[in-house]
Write a protein that holds these residues in place. Structure first.
Motif, PDB file in Angstrom:
ATOM      1  N   ASN A  10     -15.959 -44.397   8.245  1.00 39.66           N
ATOM      2  CA  ASN A  10     -14.542 -44.328   8.028  1.00 39.66           C
ATOM      3  C   ASN A  10     -14.009 -43.286   9.304  1.00 39.66           C
ATOM      4  O   ASN A  10     -13.097 -43.664  10.006  1.00 39.66           O
ATOM      5  CB  ASN A  10     -13.977 -44.057   6.789  1.00 39.66           C
ATOM      6  CG  ASN A  10     -14.318 -45.105   5.966  1.00 39.66           C
ATOM      7  OD1 ASN A  10     -14.307 -46.495   6.482  1.00 39.66           O
ATOM      8  ND2 ASN A  10     -14.205 -45.081   4.726  1.00 39.66           N
ATOM      9  N   LYS A  70     -14.034 -44.837  12.476  1.00 37.44           N
ATOM     10  CA  LYS A  70     -13.063 -45.975  12.825  1.00 37.44           C
ATOM     11  C   LYS A  70     -11.861 -45.459  13.042  1.00 37.44           C
ATOM     12  O   LYS A  70     -10.975 -46.085  13.845  1.00 37.44           O
ATOM     13  CB  LYS A  70     -12.821 -46.779  11.372  1.00 37.44           C
ATOM     14  CG  LYS A  70     -14.212 -47.683  11.345  1.00 37.44           C
ATOM     15  CD  LYS A  70     -14.127 -48.563  10.025  1.00 37.44           C
ATOM     16  CE  LYS A  70     -15.055 -49.493   9.988  1.00 37.44           C
ATOM     17  NZ  LYS A  70     -15.113 -50.369   8.578  1.00 37.44           N
ATOM     18  N   GLU A  71     -11.348 -44.285  12.677  1.00 35.79           N
ATOM     19  CA  GLU A  71      -9.972 -43.846  12.986  1.00 35.79           C
ATOM     20  C   GLU A  71      -9.898 -43.201  14.368  1.00 35.79           C
ATOM     21  O   GLU A  71      -8.875 -43.497  14.824  1.00 35.79           O
ATOM     22  CB  GLU A  71      -9.750 -42.159  11.851  1.00 35.79           C
ATOM     23  CG  GLU A  71      -9.867 -42.364  10.461  1.00 35.79           C
ATOM     24  CD  GLU A  71      -9.806 -41.252   9.667  1.00 35.79           C
ATOM     25  OE1 GLU A  71      -9.488 -40.182  10.204  1.00 35.79           O
ATOM     26  OE2 GLU A  71     -10.025 -41.372   8.526  1.00 35.79           O
ATOM     27  N   HIS A  99     -20.733 -43.477   4.401  1.00 36.68           N
ATOM     28  CA  HIS A  99     -19.559 -44.349   4.439  1.00 36.68           C
ATOM     29  C   HIS A  99     -18.147 -43.662   4.882  1.00 36.68           C
ATOM     30  O   HIS A  99     -17.366 -44.173   5.725  1.00 36.68           O
ATOM     31  CB  HIS A  99     -19.245 -44.652   2.855  1.00 36.68           C
ATOM     32  CG  HIS A  99     -17.646 -45.261   2.599  1.00 36.68           C
ATOM     33  ND1 HIS A  99     -17.345 -46.618   2.896  1.00 36.68           N
ATOM     34  CD2 HIS A  99     -16.503 -44.555   2.214  1.00 36.68           C
ATOM     35  CE1 HIS A  99     -16.040 -46.944   2.650  1.00 36.68           C
ATOM     36  NE2 HIS A  99     -15.587 -45.693   2.119  1.00 36.68           N
ATOM     37  N   ASN A 100     -18.306 -42.115   4.781  1.00 32.44           N
ATOM     38  CA  ASN A 100     -17.225 -41.172   5.217  1.00 32.44           C
ATOM     39  C   ASN A 100     -17.314 -41.130   6.592  1.00 32.44           C
ATOM     40  O   ASN A 100     -16.624 -41.126   7.350  1.00 32.44           O
ATOM     41  CB  ASN A 100     -17.565 -39.877   4.497  1.00 32.44           C
ATOM     42  CG  ASN A 100     -16.917 -39.625   3.132  1.00 32.44           C
ATOM     43  OD1 ASN A 100     -16.128 -40.667   2.893  1.00 32.44           O
ATOM     44  ND2 ASN A 100     -17.688 -38.961   2.476  1.00 32.44           N
TER      45      ASN A 100
END
Length: 170
Positions: A88, A91-92, A84-85
């Protein structure tokens, strides 16, 4: 004599700020595999000092969306929270939509296995009305219409209950 360690991408990885040299060697192995064996297009490196890893991105075929790859050793683990990290973080800094992460698991004998991880569950396909009628008895006016899910690929081990979701047709 040129060696693998004088390759420009390998020296770029060493200068990226990532301190785990074993990870750099595995990532370079996967980079060469993607470029030479799988023939990915526009392969790039994305060092992430926050996680001390280097992501690889590229296009599996010309015209397809860019995909991201994380290299792990066969002796390393990856938790759902880590996944998950990573997603994310991608995505940044990515300009495209990131719906998952490819994980390249490498072993000491240079064997590499690729796994596709996605954020969340795969959505269930929508319910589709089919024009299949089941007649009860001798009265065709009492036909029932079946609602079923579209056929799933054979790789899925999900059994479909074709009788579930029956609705009377008035």
């Amino acid at each position: 004599m040129d060696t693998i360690f004088s390759h420009p991408k390998y020296t770029e990885m060493l200068a990226s700020g990532v301190t785990d040299e074993a990870h750099i060697k595995k990532t370079f192995q996967v980079y060469l595999d993607l470029c030479e064996v799988h023939q990915w297009w526009n392969v790039r490196l994305h060092p992430c000092q926050q996680f001390n890893v280097i992501f690889i991105s590229g296009r599996p075929q010309r015209g397809l969306d860019r995909e991201f790859v994380l290299t792990l050793g066969a002796d390393q683990s990856l938790s759902p929270l880590d996944t998950h990290n990573y997603i994310n973080r991608l995505k940044e800094f990515s300009k495209t939509e990131v719906d998952g992460l490819n994980v390249a698991v490498t072993d000491t004998d240079s064997t590499t296995a690729f796994y596709k991880l996605t954020a969340g569950l795969v959505p269930v396909p929508p319910l589709v009305a089919e024009n299949k009628f089941k007649f009860k008895g001798h009265n065709p006016g009492r036909a029932k219409r079946f609602f079923t899910y579209p056929t799933l690929p054979k790789e899925c081990d999900v059994e479909q209950d074709k009788g579930a979701g029956e609705a009377e047709d008035n």
